[in-house]
Design a protein around this motif. Structure first.
Motif, PDB file in Angstrom:
ATOM      1  N   GLU A 131      -5.477 -42.470 -47.358  1.00  0.00           N
ATOM      2  CA  GLU A 131      -5.713 -41.709 -46.138  1.00  0.00           C
ATOM      3  C   GLU A 131      -4.560 -41.969 -45.191  1.00  0.00           C
ATOM      4  O   GLU A 131      -3.900 -42.999 -45.273  1.00  0.00           O
ATOM      5  N   THR A 132      -4.320 -41.005 -44.333  1.00  0.00           N
ATOM      6  CA  THR A 132      -3.310 -41.146 -43.290  1.00  0.00           C
ATOM      7  C   THR A 132      -3.818 -40.464 -42.030  1.00  0.00           C
ATOM      8  O   THR A 132      -4.664 -39.576 -42.079  1.00  0.00           O
ATOM      9  N   SER A 133      -3.287 -40.917 -40.909  1.00  0.00           N
ATOM     10  CA  SER A 133      -3.584 -40.252 -39.647  1.00  0.00           C
ATOM     11  C   SER A 133      -2.371 -40.425 -38.750  1.00  0.00           C
ATOM     12  O   SER A 133      -1.526 -41.294 -38.989  1.00  0.00           O
ATOM     13  N   GLU A 134      -2.300 -39.597 -37.738  1.00  0.00           N
ATOM     14  CA  GLU A 134      -1.209 -39.693 -36.788  1.00  0.00           C
ATOM     15  C   GLU A 134      -1.781 -40.034 -35.429  1.00  0.00           C
ATOM     16  O   GLU A 134      -2.782 -39.462 -34.998  1.00  0.00           O
ATOM     17  N   TYR A 135      -1.166 -41.001 -34.792  1.00  0.00           N
ATOM     18  CA  TYR A 135      -1.597 -41.420 -33.465  1.00  0.00           C
ATOM     19  C   TYR A 135      -0.357 -41.692 -32.639  1.00  0.00           C
ATOM     20  O   TYR A 135       0.501 -42.481 -33.050  1.00  0.00           O
ATOM     21  N   ARG A 136      -0.263 -41.007 -31.511  1.00  0.00           N
ATOM     22  CA  ARG A 136       0.850 -41.165 -30.581  1.00  0.00           C
ATOM     23  C   ARG A 136       2.207 -41.023 -31.256  1.00  0.00           C
ATOM     24  O   ARG A 136       3.139 -41.790 -31.011  1.00  0.00           O
ATOM     25  N   GLY A 137       2.299 -40.059 -32.168  1.00  0.00           N
ATOM     26  CA  GLY A 137       3.569 -39.763 -32.814  1.00  0.00           C
ATOM     27  C   GLY A 137       3.933 -40.660 -33.981  1.00  0.00           C
ATOM     28  O   GLY A 137       5.015 -40.534 -34.545  1.00  0.00           O
ATOM     29  N   HIS A 138       3.024 -41.554 -34.374  1.00  0.00           N
ATOM     30  CA  HIS A 138       3.292 -42.455 -35.494  1.00  0.00           C
ATOM     31  C   HIS A 138       2.242 -42.256 -36.571  1.00  0.00           C
ATOM     32  O   HIS A 138       1.079 -41.996 -36.280  1.00  0.00           O
ATOM     33  N   LEU A 139       2.670 -42.387 -37.814  1.00  0.00           N
ATOM     34  CA  LEU A 139       1.748 -42.291 -38.936  1.00  0.00           C
ATOM     35  C   LEU A 139       1.151 -43.662 -39.246  1.00  0.00           C
ATOM     36  O   LEU A 139       1.827 -44.687 -39.133  1.00  0.00           O
ATOM     37  N   TYR A 140      -0.105 -43.645 -39.646  1.00  0.00           N
ATOM     38  CA  TYR A 140      -0.815 -44.840 -40.084  1.00  0.00           C
ATOM     39  C   TYR A 140      -1.528 -44.467 -41.381  1.00  0.00           C
ATOM     40  O   TYR A 140      -1.972 -43.336 -41.535  1.00  0.00           O
ATOM     41  N   GLY A 141      -1.659 -45.399 -42.305  1.00  0.00           N
ATOM     42  CA  GLY A 141      -2.366 -45.060 -43.524  1.00  0.00           C
ATOM     43  C   GLY A 141      -2.584 -46.239 -44.446  1.00  0.00           C
ATOM     44  O   GLY A 141      -2.067 -47.339 -44.233  1.00  0.00           O
ATOM     45  N   THR A 142      -3.340 -45.976 -45.489  1.00  0.00           N
ATOM     46  CA  THR A 142      -3.711 -46.965 -46.482  1.00  0.00           C
ATOM     47  C   THR A 142      -3.211 -46.490 -47.843  1.00  0.00           C
ATOM     48  O   THR A 142      -3.508 -45.366 -48.248  1.00  0.00           O
ATOM     49  N   SER A 143      -2.482 -47.338 -48.524  1.00  0.00           N
ATOM     50  CA  SER A 143      -1.975 -46.940 -49.840  1.00  0.00           C
ATOM     51  C   SER A 143      -3.076 -47.045 -50.885  1.00  0.00           C
ATOM     52  O   SER A 143      -3.935 -47.932 -50.815  1.00  0.00           O
ATOM     53  N   LEU A 144      -3.035 -46.128 -51.841  1.00  0.00           N
ATOM     54  CA  LEU A 144      -3.992 -46.179 -52.948  1.00  0.00           C
ATOM     55  C   LEU A 144      -3.816 -47.454 -53.752  1.00  0.00           C
ATOM     56  O   LEU A 144      -4.797 -48.037 -54.225  1.00  0.00           O
ATOM     57  N   ALA A 145      -2.588 -47.907 -53.902  1.00  0.00           N
ATOM     58  CA  ALA A 145      -2.334 -49.116 -54.677  1.00  0.00           C
ATOM     59  C   ALA A 145      -3.084 -50.309 -54.081  1.00  0.00           C
ATOM     60  O   ALA A 145      -3.665 -51.112 -54.820  1.00  0.00           O
ATOM     61  N   SER A 146      -3.110 -50.412 -52.761  1.00  0.00           N
ATOM     62  CA  SER A 146      -3.805 -51.547 -52.142  1.00  0.00           C
ATOM     63  C   SER A 146      -5.308 -51.466 -52.373  1.00  0.00           C
ATOM     64  O   SER A 146      -5.965 -52.492 -52.574  1.00  0.00           O
TER      65      SER A 146
END
Length: 184
Positions: free
Chosen positions: A65-80
């Motif tokens: 999953e990914t999301s954008e907050y205040r112009g920055h991307l955040y997310g969780t890798s499938l590998a993790s």
């Protein structure tokens, strides 16, 4: 129990990260395109990288999953996430969408813990953290959606209106059931 991942979900500032720390499990380190803040360590607080790398990971299907907050991307890798299936019990904080995808991928190996607090309590916590009005508005924009999604959780813990300590007691009581060692 065959749980390999404990997911905390709920509105912004509801107490998810606080309760995750109380549970004391190793946490999955997520990714961000923002620069580290003072004191943050790459690979401990986040995997810090640039936006192009995260966009490439998204396009290649490497992100849960990914999301954008205040112009920055955040997310969780499938590998993790997939590593948790084979290597012990971990925890993570996800939004409702990410939690749903984690459950779809790992099924009953995921324990979804919903954390609820009133909108006023979440707003008060954000103010106490020094968030400005625009940040608060942005962070609470999905409040109703996050509250509605709690119905999909295995357990809902109320942490608002002075109940954060009680919520912590509930989470501590889960440790032996999950086979987790007590956190210091």
């Amino acid at each position: 129990m065959n749980i390999s991942l404990v997911v905390f979900q709920g509105p912004s500032a509801s107490g998810k990260t606080t309760l995750q720390a109380v549970l004391g499990l190793p946490r999955i380190v997520t990714w961000t395109s923002r620069a580290p803040r003072e004191g943050e360590v790459n690979g401990v607080d986040y995997h810090f990288t640039d936006r192009k790398v995260l966009e490439r990971m998204m396009l290649e299907g490497q992100m849960l999953e990914t999301s954008e907050y205040r112009g920055h991307l955040y997310g969780t890798s499938l590998a993790s996430i997939e590593e948790t299936a084979s290597g012990g019990l971990h925890s993570i904080v996800l939004d409702a969408s990410g939690a749903r995808i984690a459950r779809e991928r790992l099924g009953d190996r995921v324990l979804l813990i919903g954390v609820s607090a009133s909108r006023a309590e979440c707003e008060a916590r954000l103010i106490a953290r020094g968030s400005d009005i625009e940040q608060i508005k942005t962070r609470l924009a999905g409040y109703e959606e996050e509250i509605d999604a709690l119905e999909n959780c295995d357990l809902i813990v109320r942490s608002g209106e002075g109940a954060l300590e009680r919520a912590g007691q509930i989470i501590r009581a889960l440790r032996p059931l999950l086979g987790a060692a007590a956190a210091e």
